[in-house]
Design an enzyme around this catalytic site. Structure first.
Site, short mmCIF file in Angstrom:
data_model
loop_
_atom_site.label_atom_id
_atom_site.label_comp_id
_atom_site.label_asym_id
_atom_site.label_seq_id
_atom_site.Cartn_x
_atom_site.Cartn_y
_atom_site.Cartn_z
N GLU A 10 13.86 -11.28 -5.37
CA GLU A 10 13.58 -11.82 -6.72
C GLU A 10 12.09 -12.13 -6.88
OE1 GLU A 10 14.20 -12.29 -9.68
OE2 GLU A 10 16.04 -13.36 -10.14
N ASP A 11 11.63 -12.17 -8.12
CA ASP A 11 10.25 -12.58 -8.38
C ASP A 11 10.10 -14.09 -8.29
OD1 ASP A 11 11.79 -13.02 -10.66
OD2 ASP A 11 10.34 -12.16 -12.07
N ASP A 55 13.88 -20.33 -10.52
CA ASP A 55 13.52 -21.47 -11.35
C ASP A 55 14.69 -22.46 -11.38
OD1 ASP A 55 12.40 -23.11 -13.25
OD2 ASP A 55 12.88 -21.79 -14.92
N PHE A 77 4.52 -22.23 -16.16
CA PHE A 77 4.87 -20.87 -16.54
C PHE A 77 3.82 -19.93 -15.97
CE2 PHE A 77 5.16 -17.08 -19.08
CZ PHE A 77 6.53 -16.87 -19.07
N ARG A 124 2.55 -8.07 -16.57
CA ARG A 124 3.22 -7.69 -15.31
C ARG A 124 2.27 -6.96 -14.37
NH1 ARG A 124 8.84 -8.29 -15.89
NH2 ARG A 124 9.72 -7.78 -17.94
#
Ligand code: IMP
Length: 216
Positions: free
Chosen positions: A140-141, A144, A193, A206
Site C-alpha cells: 500500500e502507499d 490512514d 495530507f 503522483r
C-alpha cells in the site's frame, strides 16, 4: 520549482515540526466526496513542503526490501500492489526485495461518504490469479484510518494464502479508526495530507519523486 520548506526530520519517526492537523475538506476529497474549490488542473508547487526527499525514500525502500527478503528467506513472495497509489512504490520495492517475486495488482476505490473513509471499499480490478498457498504481501502507499487495509486483509484471507502480511510506505498511526497491526512500514508520519510518489490530489502530483505535505 519553488519549495517553502525543504528541512527534514532527523529520522523517519521524528516529525515534530509538522504538527498541524489535516484539513477536513482534504479528507473529503481523499474519499471522493466532493471536488473542493481549490482543486485545479495543474500542480501548485507553492503549496508543497518536502517531507521525505527522493534520496531518503530510495534509501528506506532498499532497507525495507532487505528486511522483507530476510523475513521470507528464499521463498517466493506474491506482492499485491493496491492501485493506484502504490504503483511507484511497488516498482521500487520488488526490485529491492529481489529473488522470487510474483507481482499482482488490486484496484480499489473507497465509496463516498463523510470526511473520513467509510471502510466500504469497491474492488475496481481484482487479482488475475489465485493466491492460495502463497506467501502474500499487500503493498500500500499509505495507511490512514486503516479501514481499507482491514477490508483487504479480510477479502484476501478467505482466498487461502499460506501467509498474508502488509507493507505500507507511509503510516499515519494517530488517525486509526480500526486496530491494525502493520508488518512492514517505510515511514510513520503525522496526520498531514501528503502527495507525491504515487499519492495524489485530484489525480495530480503522483509523479513527484518525493513525498510532500500539501498545504492549501
Ligand atoms: P484508509 O482506509 O483511511 O487507511 O485510507 C487509505 C487510502 O486513503 C490510501 O490508500 C490513499 O489512497 C488515501 N489516503 C490517505 N491519506 C492520504 C494522503 O495523505 N494523501 C493521499 N491519499 C491518502
Amino acid at each position: 520549482m519553488s519549495m517553502q520548506n525543504n528541512s527534514e526530520p532527523e529520522n523517519h519517526t521524528d516529525w515534530g515540526h509538522y504538527s498541524s492537523p489535516a484539513t477536513p475538506w482534504l479528507w473529503a476529497r481523499v474519499n471522493g466526496q466532493s471536488r473542493p474549490a481549490h482543486q485545479g488542473v495543474a500542480m501548485d508547487h507553492e503549496k508543497l513542503n518536502v517531507l521525505i526527499s527522493e534520496e531518503r525514500l530510495q534509501a528506506r525502500i532498499k532497507e525495507l526490501g532487505k528486511e522483507i527478503r530476510a523475513h521470507y528467506g528464499d521463498q517466493c513472495i506474491t506482492c499485491i500492489g493496491v492501485l493506484k497509489g502504490s504503483f511507484m512504490f511497488m516498482a521500487d520495492l520488488v526490485r529491492a526485495i529481489g529473488g522470487d517475486v510474483r507481482c499482482e495488482f488490486l484496484g480499489v476505490s473507497s465509496y463516498q461518504g463523510g470526511t473520513k473513509s467509510t471502510g466500504v471499499v469497491r474492488i475496481t480490478e481484482d487479482l488475475r490469479h489465485p493466491i492460495e498457498n502463497q506467501h502474500c504481501l499487500i503493498v500500500e502507499d499509505i495507511i490512514d484510518t486503516g479501514l481499507t487495509m482491514d477490508y483487504l486483509l479480510k477479502l484476501l484471507e478467505v482466498r487461502g494464502p499460506k501467509t498474508l502480511k502488509t507493507c505500507s510506505l507511509l503510516d499515519k498511526p494517530s488517525n486509526r479508526d480500526v486496530p491494525l497491526s502493520t508488518d512492514f512500514v517505510g515511514f510513520s508520519i503525522p496526520d498531514e495530507f501528503v502527495v507525491g510518489y504515487g499519492l495524489d490530489l485530484g489525480e495530480l502530483y503522483r509523479n513527484l519523486p518525493y513525498i510532500a505535505v500539501y498545504s492549501p
